[in-house]
Design an enzyme around this catalytic site. Sequence first.
Site, PDB file in Angstrom:
ATOM      1  N   HIS A  56      -5.809   2.792   1.583  1.00 13.17           N
ATOM      2  CA  HIS A  56      -5.045   4.063   2.184  1.00 13.17           C
ATOM      3  C   HIS A  56      -5.850   4.741   3.153  1.00 13.17           C
ATOM      4  O   HIS A  56      -5.007   5.035   4.215  1.00 13.17           O
ATOM      5  CB  HIS A  56      -4.981   5.121   0.833  1.00 13.17           C
ATOM      6  CG  HIS A  56      -4.312   4.594  -0.453  1.00 13.17           C
ATOM      7  ND1 HIS A  56      -3.525   3.558  -0.468  1.00 13.17           N
ATOM      8  CD2 HIS A  56      -4.770   4.947  -1.735  1.00 13.17           C
ATOM      9  CE1 HIS A  56      -2.927   3.366  -1.819  1.00 13.17           C
ATOM     10  NE2 HIS A  56      -4.025   3.926  -2.459  1.00 13.17           N
ATOM     11  N   ASP A  63       0.847  -0.910   0.165  1.00  9.88           N
ATOM     12  CA  ASP A  63      -0.055   0.014   0.091  1.00  9.88           C
ATOM     13  C   ASP A  63       1.000   1.166  -0.102  1.00  9.88           C
ATOM     14  O   ASP A  63       1.691   1.516   0.932  1.00  9.88           O
ATOM     15  CB  ASP A  63      -0.817   0.088   1.326  1.00  9.88           C
ATOM     16  CG  ASP A  63      -1.769   1.295   1.088  1.00  9.88           C
ATOM     17  OD1 ASP A  63      -1.490   2.324   0.879  1.00  9.88           O
ATOM     18  OD2 ASP A  63      -2.805   1.241   1.559  1.00  9.88           O
ATOM     19  N   HIS A  64       0.955   2.080  -1.106  1.00 13.00           N
ATOM     20  CA  HIS A  64       1.938   3.056  -1.297  1.00 13.00           C
ATOM     21  C   HIS A  64       1.828   3.853  -0.086  1.00 13.00           C
ATOM     22  O   HIS A  64       3.018   4.763   0.168  1.00 13.00           O
ATOM     23  CB  HIS A  64       2.107   3.471  -2.484  1.00 13.00           C
ATOM     24  CG  HIS A  64       1.215   4.407  -2.905  1.00 13.00           C
ATOM     25  ND1 HIS A  64      -0.245   4.098  -3.365  1.00 13.00           N
ATOM     26  CD2 HIS A  64       1.186   5.948  -3.091  1.00 13.00           C
ATOM     27  CE1 HIS A  64      -0.805   5.376  -3.728  1.00 13.00           C
ATOM     28  NE2 HIS A  64       0.094   6.502  -3.532  1.00 13.00           N
TER      29      HIS A  64
HETATM   30  C1  BG6 Z   1      -3.925   5.034  -5.827  1.00 15.82           C
HETATM   31  C2  BG6 Z   1      -5.283   5.154  -6.435  1.00 15.82           C
HETATM   32  O1  BG6 Z   1      -3.834   3.795  -5.105  1.00 15.82           O
HETATM   33  O2  BG6 Z   1      -3.732   6.254  -5.153  1.00 15.82           O
HETATM   34  C3  BG6 Z   1      -5.550   6.113  -7.434  1.00 15.82           C
HETATM   35  O3  BG6 Z   1      -5.501   3.901  -7.283  1.00 15.82           O
HETATM   36  C4  BG6 Z   1      -5.038   7.793  -6.638  1.00 15.82           C
HETATM   37  O4  BG6 Z   1      -6.662   6.409  -7.709  1.00 15.82           O
HETATM   38  C5  BG6 Z   1      -3.724   7.207  -6.100  1.00 15.82           C
HETATM   39  O5  BG6 Z   1      -5.008   8.643  -7.462  1.00 15.82           O
HETATM   40  C6  BG6 Z   1      -3.231   8.361  -5.191  1.00 15.82           C
HETATM   41  O6  BG6 Z   1      -2.073   8.439  -4.564  1.00 15.82           O
HETATM   42  P1  BG6 Z   1      -1.185  10.037  -4.059  1.00 15.82           P
HETATM   43  O7  BG6 Z   1       0.049   8.991  -3.491  1.00 15.82           O
HETATM   44  O8  BG6 Z   1      -1.181  10.534  -5.002  1.00 15.82           O
HETATM   45  O9  BG6 Z   1      -2.117  10.142  -3.006  1.00 15.82           O
END
Ligand code: BG6
Length: 500
Positions: A244, A181-182
């Site tokens: 997230h 989960d990034h």
């Molecule tokens: C991804 C989603 O996991 O996270 C996207 O699939 C979203 O829809 C993105 O835009 C948002 O990531 P960050 O790091 O830009 O907040």
Amino acid sequence: MPAQGSKPCTIVIFGASGDLTSRKLLPALFSLYLKDRLPENFNIVGYTRRDWNDDVLRQIIQKSIEEHMDFDEVADAWKRFAPHLHHIHGGLTGAEDYQHLHAALPELEEGAWNRLYYLAVPPRFFTDIVSGLAQSGMADQNGVWRRIVIEKPFGSDLDSARSLNQALHTHLDESQIYRIDHYLGKETVQNVLVFRFANTIFEPIWNRNYIEHIQITVAEEVGVGHRAGYYDGVGVIKDMFQNHLMQLLTLVAMEPPAAFQADALRNEKVKVLNAIRQPSDMDLNDYLVRGQYRGYRDEEKVAPNSETPTYAAIRFDIENWRWQGVPFFLRSGKRLAAKTTEIIIHFKRPPHVMFPLPEGYKISPNILALCIQPDEGIHLRFDAKVPDTAAEMRPVDMEFHYADDFGECAIPEAYERLLLDALIGDASLFTRSDEIERAWELMDPFIDLPKGKNTPKLEFYEPGSWGPAAADTLLGKDGRRWLRGCADEKWQASQTNSGC
Ligand code: BG6
């Protein structure tokens, strides 16, 4: 932290022709290389069905690196890094594909090397790849390790997540599986733990005695763009909440683990998820607002009558001693007024006011804003006396910005930390099987809605707004309102063209 000096390793990226590899994974790996954090001997194998060879892969990745950094500065390092990149051609479903890969990899390795298999592919291929690796013997760990990193989405509901976990566990031990989960790779997300547990002054007030409610906002300015075809079957709750936003909630709400170790940490997160009240069908209107931005149905590849929510606001209640009576309000959406991810801790007002305040004036509550992005930092709002008045007061902000204290380019890409942790074997920032299943169990009632008057209807909102008015009502019922605590204009102005 460096994996440098560790045993030789091959990183095999399945789906290497995709966007993720060129935009995120390879720039992150190159950056680790520049910091001397990769093992001395390593290969990065792009496994694709494309008619490519090593040179083509290297050129594509070089182009992407050029877009990410000042290439002149790293050109020498690139020359040394590029020979570590290899292309292997093959499919994802045939037994012969895996036999071919099994035979090709040792030709690049000198003896028994560790391997990290990165699954940057659509989820329908996850089980094929894992069983292909296992059946061909490529998952066997005889004196070496074999790990897989799995991209999201991990399942699409509780049942599918359970089946996927079962399928993976048929071939692999849980300790070999790194579900990514990034958000957990973001420095500011990890800083939630440091803020809470490396300081003494916040934890004693981090509970129902001092906190009135908590808000978590993940807002995006962008729409669904070229991902519309995928997104339309998914929607914001699966795309953002299940992963997230729930990660942010657990880090804010968890008890202090005894050690910063993968299982100690993840046990506490699971305890929070288990303590969240599962909303019944009856009260969904009090818990959920679903929205869709106007114009979404006109996007290419979106069904003209699509009911997919691009916005949601959800209330969660955590039933334990720390959080009883402190609601958590989470919201996320596309095409909103600004890109911001922030956690607002809204404290209670003072129990007694001794100041002679004008009729109707209320002392402002203290607000602590944990600013995840793009204004990475922390803001604390408190009342101050307006000079040269008897007792007039006004809320002011005390601010910490990462850029001020650590430099404008101090924050690495989330994937850097996660890739390094997977190479080191530290699963703290990856999601465990029970955690992911419980997150789905909590989300399913908000996705698979029963028909009827108790089901919140889809509300439409203007692009560039803060979402549907119904989301204000969700908080407004108890006199609360959505707040923004980060990204003041002064700071934003100083950050334009930072060049990072
Ligand atoms: C991804 C989603 O996991 O996270 C996207 O699939 C979203 O829809 C993105 O835009 C948002 O990531 P960050 O790091 O830009 O907040």
